[in-house]
Design a protein around this motif. Structure first.
Motif, short mmCIF file in Angstrom:
data_model
loop_
_atom_site.label_atom_id
_atom_site.label_comp_id
_atom_site.label_asym_id
_atom_site.label_seq_id
_atom_site.Cartn_x
_atom_site.Cartn_y
_atom_site.Cartn_z
N ASN A 1 0.81 -1.23 0.00
CA ASN A 1 0.00 0.00 0.00
C ASN A 1 0.84 1.27 0.00
OD1 ASN A 1 -2.41 -1.45 0.01
ND2 ASN A 1 -2.50 -1.53 2.25
N ASP A 2 2.08 1.18 0.48
CA ASP A 2 2.91 2.39 0.55
C ASP A 2 3.74 2.60 -0.73
OD1 ASP A 2 4.82 0.42 0.74
OD2 ASP A 2 5.64 1.09 2.67
N GLY A 3 3.45 1.81 -1.77
CA GLY A 3 4.13 1.99 -3.04
C GLY A 3 5.42 1.22 -3.19
N SER A 4 5.79 0.43 -2.17
CA SER A 4 7.00 -0.38 -2.25
C SER A 4 6.61 -1.81 -2.63
CB SER A 4 7.74 -0.36 -0.91
OG SER A 4 6.92 -0.88 0.11
N PHE A 5 7.58 -2.71 -2.58
CA PHE A 5 7.34 -4.11 -2.91
C PHE A 5 7.97 -4.98 -1.82
CE2 PHE A 5 7.05 -1.71 -6.74
CZ PHE A 5 6.05 -2.31 -7.48
N GLU A 6 7.46 -6.19 -1.66
CA GLU A 6 8.01 -7.06 -0.63
C GLU A 6 7.88 -8.52 -1.04
OE1 GLU A 6 5.79 -6.39 2.92
OE2 GLU A 6 3.99 -7.39 2.20
N CYS A 7 8.69 -9.34 -0.36
CA CYS A 7 8.62 -10.79 -0.55
C CYS A 7 9.12 -11.45 0.73
CB CYS A 7 9.45 -11.23 -1.75
SG CYS A 7 11.21 -10.85 -1.62
#
Length: 230
Positions: free
Chosen positions: A59-65
């Protein structure tokens, strides 16, 4: 065809499984800036070592895994991680130091893939990946790369700071890469704790190591009130 979204914030959440049981005390999150690609099916991926890794938009415009680290115990009861730590200590002791401090910390210059992989393990950062990517993109290693290693409370040896710097006579073909990039253990901010060690490296090498945290300028590093003993 995949579409490049340029450099984005990517957070990798490491989950440690020790002897089949999740050990949350060793979990940590690694944050870095990497090029994210949007696939035709709407999913996203990044280049990871020699392969690919899928990431999810947040939601904050970043990416994760999430990356799961499996740790097993040997017959003696030691974990493979402790065995690796011992091997890392031996490997570090065989390297030539650029500067050594009274604290036991020392700056090591990364000059080959093996040292880059060692630095990545000690700092828990992607320094090994970016060292490899530099040669792939530039055709050679034109930057100079360093890692500050030394003892910690929990480990025999740890990478406390990793940095690269572009010498004044070199020109990068990639305009997105900053001339100097500094990060601490697990991409933490090395200022103000290691400001003196970073300044000492700049003075010893006469390189334009400008105070910054992951490429963002540190205009006035807080005074540490100390000078590291050499």
């Amino acid at each position: 065809m995949m579409r490049s979204l340029g450099k984005q914030t990517v957070r990798t959440h490491y989950q440690h499984i020790v002897a089949g049981v999740h050990d949350p005390e060793h979990d940590h999150t690694h944050e870095t800036r990497q090029t994210v690609y949007e696939r035709p099916d709407g999913t996203f991926q990044i280049n990871y070592m020699s392969g690919k890794r899928f990431v999810m938009a947040t939601n904050d415009g970043s990416f994760e895994c999430v990356h799961v680290v499996q740790t097993v115990r040997s017959a003696s009861g030691s974990t493979i991680m402790s065995v690796i730590a011992g091997a890392q200590s031996l490997a570090v002791n065989r390297l030539n130091a650029v500067i050594e401090f009274e604290s036991g910390d020392r700056w090591i210059e990364i000059e080959d893939d093996e040292t880059a992989r060692l630095a990545a393990g000690l700092t828990q950062t992607a320094v090994g990946h970016f060292y490899h990517e530099e040669e792939r993109l530039e055709g050679r290693h034109l930057r100079r790369w360093f890692v500050l290693v030394g003892p910690s409370e929990d480990l025999a040896v740890v990478g406390k700071v990793a940095l690269f710097v572009l010498p004044p006579h070199e020109t990068s073909v990639d305009p997105e890469v900053v001339d100097c990039h500094i990060a601490g253990y697990r991409n933490g901010n090395p200022y103000p704790e290691f400001a003196a060690e970073i300044e000492a490296l700049a003075a010893a090498t006469d390189l334009p190591i400008t105070p910054n945290y992951m490429g963002d300028p540190v205009v006035t590093p807080p005074a540490t009130g100390r000078t590291p003993g050499l």
